[in-house]
Design an enzyme around this catalytic site. Sequence first.
Site, PDB file in Angstrom:
ATOM      1  N   LYS A 591       9.254  53.598  53.930  1.00  0.00           N
ATOM      2  CA  LYS A 591       8.794  52.978  55.165  1.00  0.00           C
ATOM      3  C   LYS A 591       8.017  54.011  55.956  1.00  0.00           C
ATOM      4  CE  LYS A 591       9.370  48.785  56.924  1.00  0.00           C
ATOM      5  NZ  LYS A 591       9.337  47.563  56.108  1.00  0.00           N
ATOM      6  N   GLY A 592       7.009  53.543  56.651  1.00  0.00           N
ATOM      7  CA  GLY A 592       6.257  54.405  57.556  1.00  0.00           C
ATOM      8  C   GLY A 592       6.296  53.830  58.947  1.00  0.00           C
TER       9      GLY A 592
END
Length: 1047
Positions: A591-592
């Site tokens: 995830k960013g």
Amino acid sequence: MAHRAALLLSDERFNTPSPKPTHLSIGKSNCIASKDAAGYVTPVFEGKEKQMEEVMDALEAKGFIPSDLVESETQWFYSALGIDDLYFRSESVDSIVNHILSLYAGKVAAFSRDDKRLEIRLDREAEDHAVYIDTSTPGVSVLDGPRYEQRIDEKYLNGSNPQKAYRVETFRSSSQLPNSSQQLRCYFVYKCDFVNPNPGPNETDLSVISDKAFLEKVTENTKQIYQHIVQNVMERTGPVIEMFDVEGTREKRLVVGYRQRSAVGLFSALSDLYHYYGVTSARKYVEQFSNGVTVMSIYLRPLPAGIAEAGSKPRQFPPIEASIYQIMKEVSLLYCLPQNKFQVHFVDGTLSLQETIYAHCVCIFIGHFLNRLGSEYTSLASLLDSSNPMHMEVLTKIKRRLRQETFTSEYIFEIIDQYPDLVRALYLQFANVHYVQTRGENDDFKPTLSFLRLQVERVLTDQEIHDLIRRKVANDHQAMVMDAFMVFNRHVLKTNFYTPTKVALSFRLNPSFLPTMEYPQPLYGMFLVIGTEFRGFHLRFRDIARGGIRIVKSRNREFYAINVRNIFDENYNLANTQQRKNKDIPEGGSKGVVLLDADHQDKATQAFQKYIDSILDLLLPANSPGIKDPIVDLHKQPEILFMGPDENTANLVDWATEHARVRGAPWWKSFFTGKSPSLGGIPHDVYGMTSLSVREYVKGIYRKLNINPANIKKMQTGGPDGDLGSNEILLSNEKYVSIVDGSGVLVDPNGINHEELIRLAKKRAMISEFDISKLSPKGYRVLVDETDVKLPSGEIVNNGMIFRNTFHLRGGMHIDTFVPCGGRPEAIDLSNVGKLIVEGKSTIPYIVEGANLFITQDAKLRLEKAGTILFKDASANKGGVTSSSMEVLASLSFDDEGFIENMCINNGQIPEFYKAYVKAVQETIKRNAALEFEAIWREHQATGKPRSIISDELSVAITRLDEELQKSELWDNVPLRSAILEEALPNILIEKIGLETILKRVPQNYLRAIFGSYLASRFIYEAGSNPSQFSFFDFMSKKIKALQSKE
């Protein structure tokens, strides 16, 4: 096929300016400015002489200046200050008289001072122009003066855009003031009047996009230079930096172009930069263009003799012929962070630009990772009963309080700010590892200050720095903060800090410094990205991993402070959830998260583009000397990240795909999923990919309990405007009694009109557009901006926002099924879950968690204990990841031509293969969801364990077995490997491309991941999360037997 390729390339997404890296050039030819060194020719003001006479008459009438001095003071103002005719043409006689009187008053005041120092500070601001005049010592940045350049940045330049922009001209007087080393610096700001305020998106013709006054004044040579700069800016994400020698002088003309609003505070920060290197400016121009480009032109010259040696800190500077190259190289670093936390130390010469920006980045790092809980918390946690809700609630509150109050960002800054000498020693340690001097001695680019300092100052060892910190600091807290610099230095594996051109700073970190007490699942990789407008992380749990990139916005500074504290943990938990839900696919979880700065909430696009470009700096090999130089790579393994859309990024995915292609990424097709169908994307919302998985769990509950959905009363958060919410409405056949979305709350105990909901879902509209005439007498709607709303029951809702945020916890209405399809993480936690439990029994029998992290794990367990049948997000919300994984697989399997032919929709023409592949994806989603649902249901019935625990155990078991299988000898059994991959890969893809071709094109580590994940998920779903060793032997024996029978 060639025709389809041409269609793709004619798509406007491929016609937009290609986002190439930053451009930096000193050139070997055409780098001499022509004889019109000023670059501008001001149209002669024909009425200047007459105006001068009127000014003198007015001064005489005022009587402040002695009559015999009026003419000389006026002549001095008109001739000696370098003010051009545009000023005199624009200003009234009264304004000019006031300016001259102010200057004369300054001279009189100076005469009365012991040091005879002349100080003049004059400003006049109007809506369409401004004038500032100040006494200024060449080459010196003043921290306590009027700071006119910062004022110009804040008031005029930072917010300039094609609709409202300002150009700036600034001049230094040609001679020094009497009895002083100072000169007068004049600034003139003018509102732009563009030839064409609304040009086409790709327009670069200066005759179309320029300010009219600029076109009147600019010389042909300067116009050619600006034309070249503007064209380059439109092709890049970062600044364009060029330098020209001014013929017959030692003067250098530095020209910097960049996108408007992408470099806040750069105008004033550039002054600090060249002052640091002993250079001053004679003239500066800031030009705006209506296509969104800003160009600065700065004429630099050496300091006048004696200036450098004067003052309390005499300094030796390199000649301008050498320092100009350092200035050029550092403009790119300055562009990343024009105003860093420790700018004062740079301005006063205590620290270099590199050192202050390094300290700024580490200060942010410390803010996220020093606020840890400590051994006392660990001891307390071990004493408490994790199954006791009261114990866990107290522990949660203590954890939150400790993180908020232990080390605030202000406290960390104050500590670092006290010890610039420690920062310098720690920076040298960092630079010694990551700085690369790549070019030979004969190259035009000279070594930067970082390199030169490494040659003359000894780099201290860890133990020496540890001892130095103990000798310098005053207490343990200060030691902890400064020690964290060493933690940062030891764990940076690669960085773009020393890349000549960049738009933000990125660091690939080894995440092993994270405490296992707080982060029990170890991360594989961590990226930290820092820019002017944002800070961001990218976290992944395996080498091959996939997950969305979200942009987090903050409603106000209070919410921003909360988001800063929580952003890493939110990112970690999202990636961990992704890891668990990715159990059926080859990619692990990632995830960013991009957190917009409190003052830059309107710059989501700029922040996202800088975030992506800076991460690409660390993924792609450098192949442009002077543009992208090689970096020190302590990771020593190639990396590929697979990303997708998330909150506030869906409309930015196409840009990222194109950007990766232009930057030469061989995996550009698979870099981002969720892109437009014209780029080969499979949109989740259009085909309901995420909802298909959630829906399988909802239908599974009804099927197992033999329930008629038509009799079910349902609540949903996340409304008809969202992907998951709209598709859940379109697929459902229950009776909705309440829906909560971004606009408010919609309730009808008798059932919300289904046809009206379908209309909104198809339109993707919020419930604020619901036709309330279709509600029953007991129904109501409360919008977030409403106050004092009276409900049918007579209850008054004082605040619509608070009512919306807490409605899902509100009792008083019968609800059978709750499907969260939107909302912030941890909306239900241990502190509020009790509102859904009455006399030990849950008020909601069935919950399928569609929204990620909507309910905390401890709250889930409490709900299950109270009787809720609950399926968590990691199981229910995995349809989107399956779709994205199959999109990646198609991207890797096709060559470019085949991809365009079979996976790209152009002009509404959908390839037949695309249609069939989408159906295959949908069937795979439903099949995987059904397999896991049955496994969880079966194991709960057999063991009585909470379903939320079983879901996690299945994920862990599949992930662990997957990793073991990828490393096992089974992979080396080529016939078995091929057979398993043939079974795992979509038949439609094999039929189209051929198994052998796919195996050649798809990277080996990705194939290993497919092999491991397929075998592991199929076995665990069949045998459970704690199978015997014989079970797997029996499972594989059947596989091998089936393979042999085929042969």
